[in-house]
Design a protein around this motif. Structure first.
Motif, PDB file in Angstrom:
ATOM      1  N   ALA A 100      16.965  73.508  48.090  1.00 30.01           N
ATOM      2  CA  ALA A 100      17.448  73.773  49.452  1.00 30.01           C
ATOM      3  C   ALA A 100      18.942  73.486  49.543  1.00 30.01           C
ATOM      4  CB  ALA A 100      16.676  72.927  50.460  1.00 30.01           C
ATOM      5  N   ILE A 155      21.812  76.184  50.690  1.00 33.62           N
ATOM      6  CA  ILE A 155      22.656  76.006  51.877  1.00 33.62           C
ATOM      7  C   ILE A 155      24.127  75.876  51.477  1.00 33.62           C
ATOM      8  CG2 ILE A 155      22.562  73.476  52.081  1.00 33.62           C
ATOM      9  CD1 ILE A 155      22.353  76.113  54.928  1.00 33.62           C
ATOM     10  N   TYR A 165      16.400  79.300  51.793  1.00 33.13           N
ATOM     11  CA  TYR A 165      16.562  77.951  52.343  1.00 33.13           C
ATOM     12  C   TYR A 165      15.453  77.657  53.360  1.00 33.13           C
ATOM     13  CZ  TYR A 165      18.777  74.072  54.906  1.00 33.13           C
ATOM     14  OH  TYR A 165      19.051  72.859  55.520  1.00 33.13           O
TER      15      TYR A 165
END
Length: 298
Positions: A77, A81, A162
């Motif tokens: 993640a 991001i 994400y």
């Protein structure tokens, strides 16, 4: 004031900040995107850690990073991001903010497609048509400009992946984002050490740039907290509708503030995307109303 009204106000404020954030990053256009990203990561980490300390939830951070599987998920993640942040900042600096707005318009349709692939969520005819129309828009823009809209595709896919990973995490959004930027902090520190050792670091050179770089933590953290507040108080269909304010403001800023060119190919592609989103949103609202009517009233 009703809780739902507070939620809508928070959601509108969140999307307004996101939509206008390109103006902020344009003020830092003379600083390399990787350096801005490093500062955004570190100041965000400090901001979120302070929030968790004030809330008395800092111990949840250790639990979020306790298992190998959780660390891998949060690490992925974090990679998605940070890619999204870096590409967005770069798009502002190189005069491609309009293409960035296209990416955030496409994102809901990418999310639907990823949900169908990862969770085998069934798509209705309207949703399938909307996704196909979005694909046609990308093909049209590629044919017209002679190059695929890579910025839009990377932004949409990275944010979609994400969200896919975040859906499987058991911790809340503030805790998970804090864990993400914490994992990224050693890389950010290495980047800043390198640029400052080379004598090109922007922080500390003048108060304007230093203040803007430090403010990136607040600019990143505050909307996320407001978003979390809003999603607990309003229906997801409303969240989805209001979220279109973000790319719409990005598009308006790119067109009327940054004065980026808007060709006939952009007009065709954006027209298709807006039509696809209208079809997708209408179908989602009908499904939401049908689901509420199906719930028996006690």
């Amino acid at each position: 004031m009703r809780e739902a009204t507070k939620g809508i106000i928070a959601m509108v404020a969140t999307c307004t900040v996101w939509g206008l954030s390109g103006i902020y990053y344009k003020l830092l256009a003379h600083i390399p995107p990787i350096e801005i990203l490093a500062h955004r990561t570190l100041w965000s980490c400090a901001f979120f850690a302070l929030v968790l300390l004030v809330q008395g939830r800092i111990s949840l951070l250790g639990r979020a990073l306790a298992g190998r599987r959780s660390v891998l998920a949060i690490g992925f993640a974090a990679l998605m991001i940070s890619t999204n942040w870096f590409v967005f900042i770069t798009s502002i600096q190189i005069g491609r903010a309009m293409e960035a707005s296209l990416g955030y318009y496409i994102f809901p349709l990418v999310a639907v497609l990823l949900g169908a692939i990862a969770f085998r969520e069934r798509l209705g005819r309207a949703q399938l048509f909307a996704v196909a129309l979005a694909l046609c828009a990308v093909v049209t823009l590629t044919a017209g400009l002679g190059v695929p809209p890579w910025i839009a595709l990377i932004l949409a896919s990275s944010f979609g992946l994400y969200g896919l990973v975040k859906k499987g995490l058991s911790v809340g959004p503030v805790v998970s984002v804090t864990a993400e930027v914490l994992l990224l902090s050693p890389i950010a520190l290495t980047v800043l050490w390198y640029v400052h050792s080379d004598g090109h670091g922007a922080f500390g050179v003048n108060w304007r740039d230093s203040a803007l770089l430090a403010f990136s933590g607040i600019l990143t953290g505050t909307p996320l907290i407001m978003f979390s507040y809003a999603t607990k108080r309003i229906a997801l269909a409303t969240v989805g509708l209001v979220q279109y304010l973000n790319p719409t403001l990005q598009f308006l800023v790119a067109t009327f503030w940054f004065l980026e060119p808007f060709s006939q190919w952009h007009a065709l592609a954006f027209g298709m995307i807006w039509t696809a989103l209208a079809i997708y949103t209408t179908a989602s609202l009908r499904h939401d109303r049908a689901a509420r009517r199906a719930v028996p009233r006690l």
